[in-house]
Design a protein around this motif. Structure first.
Motif, PDB file in Angstrom:
ATOM      1  N   ARG A 176       0.822  -1.207   0.000  1.00 37.38           N
ATOM      2  CA  ARG A 176       0.000   0.000   0.000  1.00 37.38           C
ATOM      3  C   ARG A 176       0.864   1.269   0.000  1.00 37.38           C
ATOM      4  NH1 ARG A 176      -5.356  -0.504   2.640  1.00 37.38           N
ATOM      5  NH2 ARG A 176      -4.299  -1.753   4.213  1.00 37.38           N
TER       6      ARG A 176
ATOM      7  N   THR B  29       1.237  -6.972  -2.336  1.00 33.74           N
ATOM      8  CA  THR B  29       0.374  -7.398  -1.228  1.00 33.74           C
ATOM      9  C   THR B  29      -1.082  -7.306  -1.706  1.00 33.74           C
ATOM     10  OG1 THR B  29       0.273  -5.145  -0.394  1.00 33.74           O
ATOM     11  CG2 THR B  29       1.957  -6.602   0.583  1.00 33.74           C
TER      12      THR B  29
ATOM     13  N   GLN C  49      -0.357 -11.445  -6.544  1.00 28.84           N
ATOM     14  CA  GLN C  49      -0.492 -11.293  -5.088  1.00 28.84           C
ATOM     15  C   GLN C  49       0.272 -12.393  -4.366  1.00 28.84           C
ATOM     16  OE1 GLN C  49      -4.485 -10.870  -3.366  1.00 28.84           O
ATOM     17  NE2 GLN C  49      -3.735 -12.025  -1.595  1.00 28.84           N
ATOM     18  N   ILE C  50       1.065 -11.954  -3.400  1.00 29.58           N
ATOM     19  CA  ILE C  50       1.866 -12.893  -2.602  1.00 29.58           C
ATOM     20  C   ILE C  50       1.201 -13.060  -1.243  1.00 29.58           C
ATOM     21  CG2 ILE C  50       4.123 -13.181  -1.473  1.00 29.58           C
ATOM     22  CD1 ILE C  50       5.271 -11.423  -3.765  1.00 29.58           C
TER      23      ILE C  50
ATOM     24  N   GLN D  82      -0.940 -15.564   1.918  1.00 31.86           N
ATOM     25  CA  GLN D  82      -1.820 -16.677   2.273  1.00 31.86           C
ATOM     26  C   GLN D  82      -2.888 -16.944   1.227  1.00 31.86           C
ATOM     27  OE1 GLN D  82      -3.649 -16.359   6.152  1.00 31.86           O
ATOM     28  NE2 GLN D  82      -5.220 -17.795   5.533  1.00 31.86           N
ATOM     29  N   THR D  83      -3.449 -15.886   0.685  1.00 32.38           N
ATOM     30  CA  THR D  83      -4.470 -16.087  -0.345  1.00 32.38           C
ATOM     31  C   THR D  83      -3.917 -15.764  -1.729  1.00 32.38           C
ATOM     32  OG1 THR D  83      -5.306 -13.941   0.385  1.00 32.38           O
ATOM     33  CG2 THR D  83      -6.580 -15.865   1.017  1.00 32.38           C
TER      34      THR D  83
ATOM     35  N   SER E  34       3.913  -3.495   5.200  1.00 32.64           N
ATOM     36  CA  SER E  34       4.035  -3.465   6.671  1.00 32.64           C
ATOM     37  C   SER E  34       4.558  -4.768   7.256  1.00 32.64           C
ATOM     38  CB  SER E  34       2.685  -3.121   7.298  1.00 32.64           C
ATOM     39  OG  SER E  34       1.725  -4.104   6.938  1.00 32.64           O
TER      40      SER E  34
ATOM     41  N   HIS F  77      -0.217 -12.528   6.947  1.00 28.02           N
ATOM     42  CA  HIS F  77      -0.798 -13.069   5.707  1.00 28.02           C
ATOM     43  C   HIS F  77       0.140 -12.886   4.526  1.00 28.02           C
ATOM     44  CE1 HIS F  77      -4.599 -12.165   8.017  1.00 28.02           C
ATOM     45  NE2 HIS F  77      -4.696 -13.450   7.743  1.00 28.02           N
TER      46      HIS F  77
ATOM     47  N   ASN G  16      10.836   0.595   4.158  1.00 27.16           N
ATOM     48  CA  ASN G  16       9.622   1.108   4.798  1.00 27.16           C
ATOM     49  C   ASN G  16      10.003   2.386   5.551  1.00 27.16           C
ATOM     50  OD1 ASN G  16       7.317   1.434   6.686  1.00 27.16           O
ATOM     51  ND2 ASN G  16       6.744  -0.590   5.914  1.00 27.16           N
TER      52      ASN G  16
ATOM     53  N   VAL H 215      10.153   4.984   0.035  1.00 27.43           N
ATOM     54  CA  VAL H 215      10.361   4.087  -1.102  1.00 27.43           C
ATOM     55  C   VAL H 215      10.436   4.869  -2.428  1.00 27.43           C
ATOM     56  CG1 VAL H 215       7.913   3.548  -1.491  1.00 27.43           C
ATOM     57  CG2 VAL H 215       9.623   1.820  -1.957  1.00 27.43           C
TER      58      VAL H 215
HETATM   59  C1  LIG Z   1      -8.082 -14.038   5.444  1.00 29.51           C
HETATM   60  C2  LIG Z   1      -7.094 -13.005   4.974  1.00 29.51           C
HETATM   61  C3  LIG Z   1      -6.208 -13.340   3.984  1.00 29.51           C
HETATM   62  C4  LIG Z   1      -5.262 -12.413   3.537  1.00 29.51           C
HETATM   63  N1  LIG Z   1      -4.383 -12.771   2.558  1.00 29.51           N
HETATM   64  C5  LIG Z   1      -3.425 -11.894   2.194  1.00 29.51           C
HETATM   65  C6  LIG Z   1      -2.440 -12.253   1.224  1.00 29.51           C
HETATM   66  O1  LIG Z   1      -2.462 -13.352   0.649  1.00 29.51           O
HETATM   67  N2  LIG Z   1      -1.497 -11.341   0.941  1.00 29.51           N
HETATM   68  C7  LIG Z   1      -1.413 -10.103   1.520  1.00 29.51           C
HETATM   69  O2  LIG Z   1      -0.505  -9.328   1.216  1.00 29.51           O
HETATM   70  N3  LIG Z   1      -2.347  -9.729   2.420  1.00 29.51           N
HETATM   71  C8  LIG Z   1      -3.340 -10.586   2.751  1.00 29.51           C
HETATM   72  N4  LIG Z   1      -4.262 -10.192   3.669  1.00 29.51           N
HETATM   73  C9  LIG Z   1      -4.224  -8.797   4.154  1.00 29.51           C
HETATM   74  C10 LIG Z   1      -3.165  -8.599   5.236  1.00 29.51           C
HETATM   75  O3  LIG Z   1      -3.703  -8.931   6.501  1.00 29.51           O
HETATM   76  C11 LIG Z   1      -2.649  -7.122   5.273  1.00 29.51           C
HETATM   77  O4  LIG Z   1      -3.762  -6.281   5.429  1.00 29.51           O
HETATM   78  C12 LIG Z   1      -1.874  -6.725   4.028  1.00 29.51           C
HETATM   79  O5  LIG Z   1      -0.831  -7.653   3.775  1.00 29.51           O
HETATM   80  C13 LIG Z   1      -1.257  -5.332   4.227  1.00 29.51           C
HETATM   81  O6  LIG Z   1      -0.684  -4.925   3.022  1.00 29.51           O
HETATM   82  P1  LIG Z   1       0.396  -3.777   3.013  1.00 29.51           P
HETATM   83  O7  LIG Z   1       1.573  -4.163   3.857  1.00 29.51           O
HETATM   84  O8  LIG Z   1       0.653  -3.436   1.580  1.00 29.51           O
HETATM   85  O9  LIG Z   1      -0.380  -2.535   3.611  1.00 29.51           O
HETATM   86  P2  LIG Z   1      -0.260  -1.827   5.025  1.00 29.51           P
HETATM   87  O10 LIG Z   1      -0.388  -2.788   6.136  1.00 29.51           O
HETATM   88  O11 LIG Z   1      -1.206  -0.667   5.003  1.00 29.51           O
HETATM   89  O12 LIG Z   1       1.235  -1.269   5.055  1.00 29.51           O
HETATM   90  C14 LIG Z   1       1.722  -0.242   4.276  1.00 29.51           C
HETATM   91  C15 LIG Z   1       3.144   0.055   4.730  1.00 29.51           C
HETATM   92  O13 LIG Z   1       3.737   1.001   3.859  1.00 29.51           O
HETATM   93  C16 LIG Z   1       4.563   1.859   4.610  1.00 29.51           C
HETATM   94  N5  LIG Z   1       4.692   3.092   3.832  1.00 29.51           N
HETATM   95  C17 LIG Z   1       3.743   4.020   3.555  1.00 29.51           C
HETATM   96  N6  LIG Z   1       4.260   4.977   2.753  1.00 29.51           N
HETATM   97  C18 LIG Z   1       5.554   4.666   2.530  1.00 29.51           C
HETATM   98  C19 LIG Z   1       6.606   5.250   1.782  1.00 29.51           C
HETATM   99  N7  LIG Z   1       6.418   6.391   1.072  1.00 29.51           N
HETATM  100  N8  LIG Z   1       7.821   4.643   1.790  1.00 29.51           N
HETATM  101  C20 LIG Z   1       8.038   3.518   2.492  1.00 29.51           C
HETATM  102  N9  LIG Z   1       7.069   2.894   3.213  1.00 29.51           N
HETATM  103  C21 LIG Z   1       5.841   3.469   3.222  1.00 29.51           C
HETATM  104  C22 LIG Z   1       3.815   2.049   5.934  1.00 29.51           C
HETATM  105  O14 LIG Z   1       4.721   2.407   6.969  1.00 29.51           O
HETATM  106  C23 LIG Z   1       3.211   0.652   6.135  1.00 29.51           C
HETATM  107  O15 LIG Z   1       4.075  -0.137   6.946  1.00 29.51           O
HETATM  108  C24 LIG Z   1      -5.232 -11.100   4.117  1.00 29.51           C
HETATM  109  C25 LIG Z   1      -6.140 -10.782   5.120  1.00 29.51           C
HETATM  110  C26 LIG Z   1      -7.076 -11.712   5.542  1.00 29.51           C
HETATM  111  C27 LIG Z   1      -8.026 -11.331   6.638  1.00 29.51           C
END
Ligand SMILES: Cc1cc2nc3c(=O)[nH]c(=O)nc-3n(C[C@H](O)[C@H](O)[C@H](O)COP(=O)(O)OP(=O)(O)OC[C@H]3O[C@@H](n4cnc5c(N)ncnc54)[C@H](O)[C@@H]3O)c2cc1C
Length: 354
Positions: free
Chosen positions: A227, A250, A264-265, A267-268, A283, A287, A302, A321
């Motif tokens: 994200r 993610t 997508q990398i 669990q799902t 983050s 998952h 990050n 990033v």
């Molecule tokens: C049943 C179930 C299955 C799931 N399966 C999966 C799955 O297969 N894969 C998966 O990925 N997720 C899965 N999820 C979702 C998972 O729980 C997380 O919500 C997801 O992985 C978070 O994605 P993220 O790290 O991109 O986003 P976030 O958790 O929002 O993290 C974003 C990160 O970016 C950093 N950031 C922001 N801006 C910048 C910047 N400019 N430079 C550097 N860093 C920055 C922030 O500090 C933060 O740490 C699942 C959830 C459920 C409930």
């Protein structure tokens, strides 16, 4: 589980089976990964490892199974098994299993094997642990310990089947490594026949399409965006091209439509084990982590020094990033060096500079 399985723990034979999946004339990668893991589990108990191959080919690929540690391949050959049809595959597998009564059976968590394993579990009145992220075995009693993530949050459950047999599990492609390993004794090819009839089949396959354009499980380098990259995958793509890799993601960027779901990398999504993964703005939710935990080297970028991803990274880069990726692109653009050199040398230097 209320009902008893069709054969009990006492009746079960001390052996591990891997249900081998055939694609064209070869055994699939996930089947070889399961044989490699099965070999380790079998060695810890001094049990034999058998590959069950249901095939309609004139030349079934039994030799590959021997190269990856099978003591034996049990072949059920029939023209009606040429294409996967769940009816014939279930009948053939069920009758073979009932005849030999193995204690453990492992399946790849592919669409066809999931379908087959589920039906077999119901018929055998046993349990099925789906999408295991690891497998272990209890030496004292041969109970399979399946690690499964679930319950919506970051919970890792260890599931054991005390009395129901066979103990069955599916594992997604990429979770285990492929390790060639020939057995000390000469491996055996055994044939078993099951009476199959066209009237067993009540579905009609009109067309088969494969939608997988990219296979992240085989990529040596993955640049994964979360994200935190705000949907801008272009700089990550440039870096991936320079390093001979692929981009991954993610779930949030996939859900928001910034990138295809096959990338997508987690669990799902896909479980991969590249030599190098660079996570960008991710983050480190559990998952996602299950999808990269077999990677050789993890570099995490990050801007939050407390981000959980850093607990799983070999190299931690705290920063934006959007500034760091262009610097890495500049660094590698004119380089003719190999990835390993880049990893040991330049990337290290680049990270220290930031
Ligand atoms: C049943 C179930 C299955 C799931 N399966 C999966 C799955 O297969 N894969 C998966 O990925 N997720 C899965 N999820 C979702 C998972 O729980 C997380 O919500 C997801 O992985 C978070 O994605 P993220 O790290 O991109 O986003 P976030 O958790 O929002 O993290 C974003 C990160 O970016 C950093 N950031 C922001 N801006 C910048 C910047 N400019 N430079 C550097 N860093 C920055 C922030 O500090 C933060 O740490 C699942 C959830 C459920 C409930």
């Amino acid at each position: 589980m209320g009902r008893e399985s069709l054969y009990s723990e006492k009746e079960a034979r001390k052996t591990i089976w891997v249900c081998l999946e055939q694609e064209q004339d070869r055994v699939t990668n996930v089947s070889l990964e399961l044989l490699s893991k099965g070999r380790k589990l079998a060695d810890s108990l001094n049990w034999p490892l058998t590959g069950l191959l249901l095939s309609g080919s004139d030349l079934p690929p039994t030799e590959t199974a021997f190269e990856f540690g099978a003591n034996e391949v049990l072949l059920v050959k029939d023209g009606l098994l040429e294409k996967f049809r769940v009816e014939t595959y279930t009948k053939a597998a069920f009758e073979t299993i009932i005849n030999y009564k193995p204690s453990i059976i492992l399946f790849g968590a592919t669409p066809n094997m999931r379908d087959l394993a589920g039906r077999l579990a119901v018929r055998l009145r046993t349990g099925l642990n789906a999408d295991c992220t690891d497998l272990d075995i209890k030496k004292e009693n041969g109970v399979l310990v399946c690690q499964v993530s679930g319950f919506g949050g970051g919970v890792l459950a260890l599931i054991e089947m005390e009395s129901h047999r066979p103990q069955m599990a599916t594992v997604r492609p990429g979770v285990f490594q492929q390790i060639k390993c020939e057995t000390a004794e000469k491996p055996r090819l055994k044939q078993f026949s099951v009476a199959l009839d066209p009237s067993d089949i009540f579905t009609n396959v009109i067309e088969q399409r494969s939608s997988v354009a990219v296979d992240l499980t085989q990529a040596p380098v993955i640049i994964a965006g979360g994200r935190g990259i705000d949907g801008d995958f272009a700089p990550l793509e440039e870096l991936a091209d320079l390093l001979g890799g692929q981009i991954g993601a993610t779930r949030p960027p996939v859900d928001e439509g910034h990138i295809d779901r096959e990338r997508q990398i987690g669990q799902t999504g896909v479980v991969c084990r590249p030599k190098l993964v660079i996570t960008c703005g991710i983050s480190g939710a559990f998952h996602f982590i299950v999808g990269i935990q077999g990677s050789e080297t993890v570099v995490a970028i990050n801007n939050d020094p407390k981000a959980p991803i850093f607990e799983h990274a070999d190299y931690c880069v705290v920063g934006d990033v959007r500034e760091i990726i262009p610097q890495l692109v500049d660094l590698f653009r004119d380089s003719k060096s190999s990835i390993s050199f880049k990893l040991d040398g330049e990337l290290n230097t680049a990270i220290r500079m930031n």
